[in-house]
Motif scaffolding. Sequence first.
Motif, mmCIF file in Angstrom:
data_model
loop_
_atom_site.group_PDB
_atom_site.id
_atom_site.type_symbol
_atom_site.label_atom_id
_atom_site.label_comp_id
_atom_site.label_asym_id
_atom_site.label_seq_id
_atom_site.Cartn_x
_atom_site.Cartn_y
_atom_site.Cartn_z
ATOM 1 N N SER A 101 0.741 -1.082 -0.089
ATOM 2 C CA SER A 101 0.048 -0.114 -0.123
ATOM 3 C C SER A 101 0.913 1.280 -0.040
ATOM 4 O O SER A 101 2.047 1.255 0.578
ATOM 5 C CB SER A 101 -1.018 0.138 1.196
ATOM 6 O OG SER A 101 -0.099 -0.110 2.411
ATOM 7 N N SER A 102 0.175 2.263 -0.479
ATOM 8 C CA SER A 102 1.108 3.719 -0.514
ATOM 9 C C SER A 102 1.738 4.086 0.962
ATOM 10 O O SER A 102 2.487 4.638 1.001
ATOM 11 C CB SER A 102 0.319 4.835 -1.032
ATOM 12 O OG SER A 102 -0.992 4.975 -0.141
ATOM 13 N N ASP A 103 0.999 3.708 2.173
ATOM 14 C CA ASP A 103 1.587 4.017 3.165
ATOM 15 C C ASP A 103 2.431 2.945 3.985
ATOM 16 O O ASP A 103 3.125 3.069 5.053
ATOM 17 C CB ASP A 103 0.457 4.571 4.424
ATOM 18 C CG ASP A 103 -0.565 3.057 4.573
ATOM 19 O OD1 ASP A 103 -0.111 2.038 4.164
ATOM 20 O OD2 ASP A 103 -1.618 3.417 5.075
#
Length: 75
Positions: free
Chosen positions: A18-20
């Motif tokens: 995920s982007s985080d």
Amino acid sequence: MNKFKYEIKKHIGIISTSSDEKVATEVNIISYNDAPEKVDIRSWNKETGRMYKGIALTYSEAQTLKDLLSNLEEN
């Protein structure tokens, strides 16, 4: 009631993150409740170790999926 347990026998790799970078979709070899190992594809929360929905395949099913995907063409 039996307690659910699993053991990751081998980490194969990460498909995506995920982007985080908190959740990763991984491929692992896992034994659930001391049953024979399966190829497991699912998302995991890297901070808590929580597993999300995924799919567990026998080695034969994983081989069939590999064969099917080898014929996949990007449109």
